[in-house]
Motif scaffolding. Structure first.
Motif, PDB file in Angstrom:
ATOM      1  N   SER A 136       0.816  -1.222   0.000  1.00 22.28           N
ATOM      2  CA  SER A 136       0.000   0.000   0.000  1.00 22.28           C
ATOM      3  C   SER A 136       0.847   1.269   0.000  1.00 22.28           C
ATOM      4  CB  SER A 136      -0.923  -0.008   1.227  1.00 22.28           C
ATOM      5  OG  SER A 136      -0.146  -0.075   2.415  1.00 22.28           O
ATOM      6  N   ILE A 137       2.183   1.111   0.058  1.00 26.17           N
ATOM      7  CA  ILE A 137       3.075   2.266   0.172  1.00 26.17           C
ATOM      8  C   ILE A 137       3.564   2.708  -1.208  1.00 26.17           C
ATOM      9  CG2 ILE A 137       5.196   3.133   1.248  1.00 26.17           C
ATOM     10  CD1 ILE A 137       5.007   0.606   3.097  1.00 26.17           C
ATOM     11  N   ALA A 138       3.560   4.015  -1.449  1.00 16.09           N
ATOM     12  CA  ALA A 138       4.115   4.544  -2.700  1.00 16.09           C
ATOM     13  C   ALA A 138       4.951   5.769  -2.373  1.00 16.09           C
ATOM     14  CB  ALA A 138       2.992   4.903  -3.674  1.00 16.09           C
ATOM     15  N   LEU A 139       6.113   5.877  -3.021  1.00 15.50           N
ATOM     16  CA  LEU A 139       6.995   7.022  -2.807  1.00 15.50           C
ATOM     17  C   LEU A 139       7.338   7.606  -4.172  1.00 15.50           C
ATOM     18  CD1 LEU A 139      10.064   7.261  -0.442  1.00 15.50           C
ATOM     19  CD2 LEU A 139      10.307   7.814  -2.869  1.00 15.50           C
ATOM     20  N   ASP A 140       7.055   8.872  -4.325  1.00 15.75           N
ATOM     21  CA  ASP A 140       7.318   9.552  -5.603  1.00 15.75           C
ATOM     22  C   ASP A 140       8.557  10.441  -5.425  1.00 15.75           C
ATOM     23  OD1 ASP A 140       7.441  11.124  -7.818  1.00 15.75           O
ATOM     24  OD2 ASP A 140       5.324  11.684  -7.825  1.00 15.75           O
ATOM     25  N   PRO A 141       9.704   9.995  -5.941  1.00 15.80           N
ATOM     26  CA  PRO A 141      10.944  10.754  -5.710  1.00 15.80           C
ATOM     27  C   PRO A 141      10.918  12.124  -6.384  1.00 15.80           C
ATOM     28  CG  PRO A 141      11.406   8.639  -6.772  1.00 15.80           C
ATOM     29  CD  PRO A 141       9.925   8.806  -6.763  1.00 15.80           C
ATOM     30  N   ALA A 142      10.182  12.247  -7.480  1.00 10.55           N
ATOM     31  CA  ALA A 142      10.152  13.528  -8.183  1.00 10.55           C
ATOM     32  C   ALA A 142       9.472  14.598  -7.325  1.00 10.55           C
ATOM     33  CB  ALA A 142       9.432  13.368  -9.518  1.00 10.55           C
ATOM     34  N   ARG A 143       8.420  14.205  -6.611  1.00 13.03           N
ATOM     35  CA  ARG A 143       7.667  15.166  -5.792  1.00 13.03           C
ATOM     36  C   ARG A 143       7.998  15.043  -4.306  1.00 13.03           C
ATOM     37  NH1 ARG A 143       2.492  12.970  -6.471  1.00 13.03           N
ATOM     38  NH2 ARG A 143       1.595  14.708  -5.333  1.00 13.03           N
ATOM     39  N   VAL A 148       0.324   6.237   1.703  1.00 12.11           N
ATOM     40  CA  VAL A 148      -0.003   4.891   2.154  1.00 12.11           C
ATOM     41  C   VAL A 148      -1.488   4.702   1.921  1.00 12.11           C
ATOM     42  CG1 VAL A 148      -0.085   3.291   4.094  1.00 12.11           C
ATOM     43  CG2 VAL A 148       1.849   4.841   3.846  1.00 12.11           C
ATOM     44  N   GLY A 149      -1.849   3.703   1.136  1.00  9.32           N
ATOM     45  CA  GLY A 149      -3.252   3.507   0.786  1.00  9.32           C
ATOM     46  C   GLY A 149      -3.844   4.748   0.133  1.00  9.32           C
ATOM     47  N   GLY A 150      -3.022   5.504  -0.580  1.00  9.39           N
ATOM     48  CA  GLY A 150      -3.492   6.686  -1.305  1.00  9.39           C
ATOM     49  C   GLY A 150      -3.469   7.974  -0.500  1.00  9.39           C
ATOM     50  N   ALA A 151      -3.295   7.875   0.820  1.00 15.84           N
ATOM     51  CA  ALA A 151      -3.298   9.080   1.665  1.00 15.84           C
ATOM     52  C   ALA A 151      -1.866   9.516   1.956  1.00 15.84           C
ATOM     53  CB  ALA A 151      -4.028   8.794   2.976  1.00 15.84           C
ATOM     54  N   GLU A 152      -1.611  10.801   1.843  1.00 15.05           N
ATOM     55  CA  GLU A 152      -0.264  11.305   2.045  1.00 15.05           C
ATOM     56  C   GLU A 152       0.170  11.181   3.507  1.00 15.05           C
ATOM     57  OE1 GLU A 152       0.414  14.877  -0.110  1.00 15.05           O
ATOM     58  OE2 GLU A 152       2.221  15.366   1.018  1.00 15.05           O
ATOM     59  N   ARG A 204       5.780   2.862  12.749  1.00 17.13           N
ATOM     60  CA  ARG A 204       4.574   3.353  13.443  1.00 17.13           C
ATOM     61  C   ARG A 204       3.807   4.317  12.560  1.00 17.13           C
ATOM     62  NH1 ARG A 204       7.743   3.537  18.058  1.00 17.13           N
ATOM     63  NH2 ARG A 204       8.047   5.779  17.876  1.00 17.13           N
ATOM     64  N   LYS A 205       4.525   5.222  11.896  1.00 21.50           N
ATOM     65  CA  LYS A 205       3.839   6.191  11.027  1.00 21.50           C
ATOM     66  C   LYS A 205       3.130   5.495   9.866  1.00 21.50           C
ATOM     67  CE  LYS A 205       6.283  10.553  11.648  1.00 21.50           C
ATOM     68  NZ  LYS A 205       6.911  11.696  10.959  1.00 21.50           N
ATOM     69  N   LEU A 206       3.811   4.541   9.269  1.00 22.19           N
ATOM     70  CA  LEU A 206       3.210   3.832   8.134  1.00 22.19           C
ATOM     71  C   LEU A 206       1.988   3.045   8.591  1.00 22.19           C
ATOM     72  CD1 LEU A 206       6.442   2.476   6.370  1.00 22.19           C
ATOM     73  CD2 LEU A 206       5.050   4.444   5.674  1.00 22.19           C
ATOM     74  N   ALA A 207       2.101   2.393   9.737  1.00 24.72           N
ATOM     75  CA  ALA A 207       0.991   1.583  10.244  1.00 24.72           C
ATOM     76  C   ALA A 207      -0.187   2.462  10.634  1.00 24.72           C
ATOM     77  CB  ALA A 207       1.460   0.743  11.431  1.00 24.72           C
ATOM     78  N   ALA A 208       0.113   3.645  11.202  1.00 23.21           N
ATOM     79  CA  ALA A 208      -0.963   4.541  11.618  1.00 23.21           C
ATOM     80  C   ALA A 208      -1.748   5.039  10.407  1.00 23.21           C
ATOM     81  CB  ALA A 208      -0.376   5.729  12.390  1.00 23.21           C
ATOM     82  N   ALA A 209      -1.054   5.178   9.268  1.00 23.77           N
ATOM     83  CA  ALA A 209      -1.722   5.656   8.065  1.00 23.77           C
ATOM     84  C   ALA A 209      -2.578   4.563   7.430  1.00 23.77           C
ATOM     85  CB  ALA A 209      -0.674   6.145   7.063  1.00 23.77           C
ATOM     86  N   ASP A 210      -2.321   3.338   7.799  1.00 20.59           N
ATOM     87  CA  ASP A 210      -3.001   2.218   7.141  1.00 20.59           C
ATOM     88  C   ASP A 210      -3.169   1.085   8.144  1.00 20.59           C
ATOM     89  OD1 ASP A 210      -4.075   0.530   5.253  1.00 20.59           O
ATOM     90  OD2 ASP A 210      -2.136  -0.036   4.406  1.00 20.59           O
ATOM     91  N   GLY A 213      -3.864  -2.351   6.940  1.00 25.15           N
ATOM     92  CA  GLY A 213      -3.100  -2.775   5.763  1.00 25.15           C
ATOM     93  C   GLY A 213      -1.777  -3.431   6.109  1.00 25.15           C
ATOM     94  N   ASP A 214      -0.898  -3.440   5.125  1.00 20.13           N
ATOM     95  CA  ASP A 214       0.341  -4.197   5.234  1.00 20.13           C
ATOM     96  C   ASP A 214       1.561  -3.300   5.452  1.00 20.13           C
ATOM     97  OD1 ASP A 214       0.535  -2.885   2.852  1.00 20.13           O
ATOM     98  OD2 ASP A 214       0.591  -4.684   1.602  1.00 20.13           O
ATOM     99  N   ALA A 215       1.307  -1.998   5.710  1.00 14.39           N
ATOM    100  CA  ALA A 215       2.423  -1.052   5.722  1.00 14.39           C
ATOM    101  C   ALA A 215       3.440  -1.355   6.818  1.00 14.39           C
ATOM    102  CB  ALA A 215       1.896   0.375   5.872  1.00 14.39           C
ATOM    103  N   ARG A 216       2.961  -1.882   7.952  1.00 18.28           N
ATOM    104  CA  ARG A 216       3.865  -2.115   9.074  1.00 18.28           C
ATOM    105  C   ARG A 216       4.884  -3.209   8.750  1.00 18.28           C
ATOM    106  NH1 ARG A 216       3.604  -1.432  14.697  1.00 18.28           N
ATOM    107  NH2 ARG A 216       1.476  -0.701  14.656  1.00 18.28           N
ATOM    108  N   ASP A 217       4.516  -4.106   7.838  1.00 20.63           N
ATOM    109  CA  ASP A 217       5.357  -5.279   7.597  1.00 20.63           C
ATOM    110  C   ASP A 217       6.362  -5.082   6.463  1.00 20.63           C
ATOM    111  OD1 ASP A 217       3.824  -6.551   9.531  1.00 20.63           O
ATOM    112  OD2 ASP A 217       2.311  -7.102   8.047  1.00 20.63           O
ATOM    113  N   LEU A 218       6.698  -3.844   6.154  1.00 19.24           N
ATOM    114  CA  LEU A 218       7.616  -3.589   5.044  1.00 19.24           C
ATOM    115  C   LEU A 218       8.986  -4.219   5.278  1.00 19.24           C
ATOM    116  CD1 LEU A 218       8.266  -2.154   2.364  1.00 19.24           C
ATOM    117  CD2 LEU A 218       8.950  -0.159   3.721  1.00 19.24           C
ATOM    118  N   VAL A 219       9.477  -4.133   6.495  1.00 17.52           N
ATOM    119  CA  VAL A 219      10.794  -4.722   6.782  1.00 17.52           C
ATOM    120  C   VAL A 219      10.728  -5.604   8.012  1.00 17.52           C
ATOM    121  CG1 VAL A 219      12.182  -2.873   5.781  1.00 17.52           C
ATOM    122  CG2 VAL A 219      11.485  -2.724   8.182  1.00 17.52           C
ATOM    123  N   GLU A 220      11.620  -6.579   8.040  1.00 16.69           N
ATOM    124  CA  GLU A 220      11.799  -7.342   9.275  1.00 16.69           C
ATOM    125  C   GLU A 220      13.276  -7.303   9.631  1.00 16.69           C
ATOM    126  OE1 GLU A 220      12.227 -11.962   8.082  1.00 16.69           O
ATOM    127  OE2 GLU A 220      10.240 -11.093   7.742  1.00 16.69           O
TER     128      GLU A 220
END
Ligand code: CA
Length: 235
Positions: A136-143, A148-152, A204-210, A213-220
């Protein structure tokens, strides 16, 4: 991945032959080398699609093979490392190895890692400025915008850099040294505790936004080494 050419470098003849036979039975073309000199000869003669490399070799250190290959190509390198040799593993990853398996390993694990590295090597490359996505995470390097899940999501510059490193390495291990250099610009040092704090905060920030969703599990955590980023999901 059937037909991919694997260069298997391992001086233990019994282990090497077991791995070679198993890979061959799964459709890989396997070249075997029992020391670093033979590995480099094989590398020069026929560029493999992937190298599986034991770090403890009788002639040269496996690290020498990694550095030589990395000067010439981005060929994926999977390292076989002895338990308790964390420093060797980290040195190998920092020299350019892509992943590792700790001995004693299961052949299924070795095969899964090989398949994952080959999938990534065959994937789209050379798009550093594209939007990085994982689940659910997207990062736009240009901007410089993270959603996360579409919400900034508002991130500090260091949290942003940390996330960018992670999203750029799906399925890979990121060593603490590499993250510290990339995010803090420091030499590999004992500032690893910053990293732990920042990773926790980012999670925590990623999980709070979603929350659902699966944002919390990005890394182990990979104990003693750094973090493993999950393979990019949802693409
Ligand atoms: Ca060995």
């Amino acid at each position: 991945m059937s037909g991919a050419h694997v260069l298997l470098v391992e001086d233990d003849a019994v282990a090497r032959s077991a791995v070679a036979q198993n890979l061959a039975a799964h459709g890989y073309a396997v070249a075997e080398a029992d020391d670093a000199a033979a590995a480099l000869r094989s590398w020069d003669a026929a560029r493999p699609d992937i190298i599986v490399l034991d770090l403890g070799l009788p002639d040269l250190d496996g690290q020498t093979v990694i550095r030589r290959v990395r000067r010439e190509a981005a060929t994926p390198i999977l390292v076989l490392s002895a338990r308790g040799r964390e420093a060797d593993k980290i040195e190998a990853l920092e020299a350019g190895a892509d992943d590792y398996v700790t001995k004693p390993y299961g052949i299924g694990e070795v095969r899964a890692r090989i398949a994952a590295l080959l999938r990534r090597a065959g994937g789209p490359a050379g798009e550093p400025m594209g939007v990085l996505r994982n689940g659910s995470i997207a990062l736009d390097p240009a901007r410089r915008v993270v959603t996360v899940g579409g919400a900034e999501v508002a991130l500090t510059p260091r949290e942003y850099e940390l996330l960018k490193q992670m999203l750029g390495a799906p399925g890979r291990v990121l060593t603490r040294g590499r993250l510290l250099r990339a995010v803090w610009g420091t030499a590999y040092s004992d500032e690893g505790h910053y990293l732990h704090v920042y990773v926790s905060r980012l999670r925590r920030k990623l999980a709070a936004a979603d929350p659902a969703g699966d944002a919390r599990d990005l890394v182990e955590a990979e104990p003693g080494v750094g973090y493993r980023v999950r393979e990019a999901a949802g693409e």
